[in-house]
Write an enzyme that holds these catalytic residues in place. Structure first.
Site, short mmCIF file in Angstrom:
data_model
loop_
_atom_site.label_atom_id
_atom_site.label_comp_id
_atom_site.label_asym_id
_atom_site.label_seq_id
_atom_site.Cartn_x
_atom_site.Cartn_y
_atom_site.Cartn_z
N GLN A 199 -4.88 -1.03 -7.46
CA GLN A 199 -5.62 -0.24 -6.47
C GLN A 199 -6.28 0.95 -7.13
O GLN A 199 -5.71 1.57 -8.04
CB GLN A 199 -4.68 0.24 -5.36
CG GLN A 199 -5.39 0.99 -4.24
CD GLN A 199 -4.42 1.39 -3.14
OE1 GLN A 199 -3.75 2.41 -3.25
NE2 GLN A 199 -4.35 0.60 -2.08
N ASP A 229 0.83 -1.21 0.00
CA ASP A 229 0.00 0.00 0.00
C ASP A 229 0.86 1.26 0.00
O ASP A 229 0.33 2.37 0.06
CB ASP A 229 -0.93 0.00 1.23
CG ASP A 229 -2.09 0.96 1.09
OD1 ASP A 229 -2.58 1.15 -0.04
OD2 ASP A 229 -2.51 1.54 2.10
N SER A 231 -7.40 5.24 -0.04
CA SER A 231 -7.58 3.98 -0.75
C SER A 231 -9.05 3.55 -0.72
O SER A 231 -9.71 3.65 0.32
CB SER A 231 -6.72 2.88 -0.11
OG SER A 231 -5.36 3.23 -0.13
#
Length: 298
Positions: free
Chosen positions: A290, A216, A240
């Site tokens: 993502q 991440d 996110s």
């Protein structure tokens, strides 16, 4: 994690952070809060703790090969996180788990993970290929983020400078010239070497959790590069929305890994990014995707 400047203590703090504790009852786990954490929980922490909880319910000969997750609400650094694991499948070769992460009475995150039994039977029939690693400088030839902080420290706010200067369990060395103030638009491509600052225990499940944790990092920020703004400088708002991670092969998170990210699209206040993770010898060991909220901060 530890506030100590001792890398071994800082790495041990990361291990404690990603170690979930079973609760009384079936498949319930508690993930600890980050000591000294302020504000919103880092998304990689939730992904890694959820994976650790799911892995605890699956046999060791079935490592995770993929996970798909959604961030529902911001998590708070002021509280631990509770993980509820549901055993949807225990088949001949595959297992599947659903995980719901909650704080208080509210779910903040959901994840589905798939696990594949390893077997030498039929290996002669397996197909195998992998894209080559991009050509970038060696991590030994690049400055660390700590080095870069000394360059930009006097141009960052006191609050942001204090946040960035805290001891970190993950060392990062960007391959591209990095301007934290993002004054100049750049191509939506980023290559970053990452590794834990000290050796980790020889536990493959832990190394997968740490890789989930670092997956991440830098990913969504790649979608900001063409627009000359930066989350670190405070000129962008990012959050996110989802996260996908595929594990192709085992790798150690305490050895250098190259995270090659690109962002093919941004629009409608969302940015989309992809990532590939390579070992230093060039093996492709994991991939990510993502989408997140990305917009200029007023």
């Amino acid at each position: 994690m530890s506030d100590s400047n001792d890398p071994t203590a800082t790495a041990a703090g990361l291990v404690r952070l990603l170690t979930v504790q079973p609760e009384a009852g079936a498949d319930l786990f508690t993930g600890p809060r980050k000591p000294g954490g302020v504000g919103r929980v880092f998304g990689g922490q939730i992904v890694a703790q959820a994976l650790a909880a799911a892995q605890a319910t699956v046999a060791a000969d079935r490592p995770v090969h993929s996970l798909h997750a959604y961030f529902l609400r911001p998590g708070s650094e002021d509280a631990d996180t509770r993980y509820t694991v549901m055993r949807d499948l225990d088949g001949g070769n595959f297992a599947n788990r659903r995980v719901v992460a909650s704080q208080g009475d509210a779910p903040i995150f959901t994840m589905t993970a798939s696990f594949h039994r390893r077997s030498e039977a039929g290996e002669g029939l397996a197909l195998q290929h992998g894209l080559p690693m991009p050509s970038v400088p060696s991590p030994d030839d690049l400055p660390s983020e700590a080095d870069l902080l000394t360059i930009y420290a006097d141009r960052l706010s006191e609050q942001r400078r204090a946040l960035l200067s805290r001891p970190r369990a993950i060392e990062m060395r960007p391959a591209e010239p990095l301007n934290w103030l993002r004054e100049t638009p750049a191509e939506p491509v980023a290559h970053t070497w990452l590794r834990c600052v000290a050796p980790l225990p020889d536990d493959p499940a832990l190394h997968r959790a740490v890789i989930a944790y670092v997956s991440d990092m830098t990913l969504l920020g790649t979608s900001l590069l063409p627009h000359g703004i930066s989350g670190k400088a405070g000129s962008a708002q990012v959050a996110s929305l989802d996260h996908a991670l595929w594990f192709h092969a085992d790798a150690r998170a305490d050895q250098w890994l190259l995270y090659a990210c690109d962002s093919p699209w941004a629009g409608n206040m969302r940015g989309f990014s992809r990532g590939r993770i390579f070992t230093q010898d060039g093996s492709l060991v994991a991939e990510t995707a993502q989408e997140g909220l990305v917009r200029r901060r007023a």
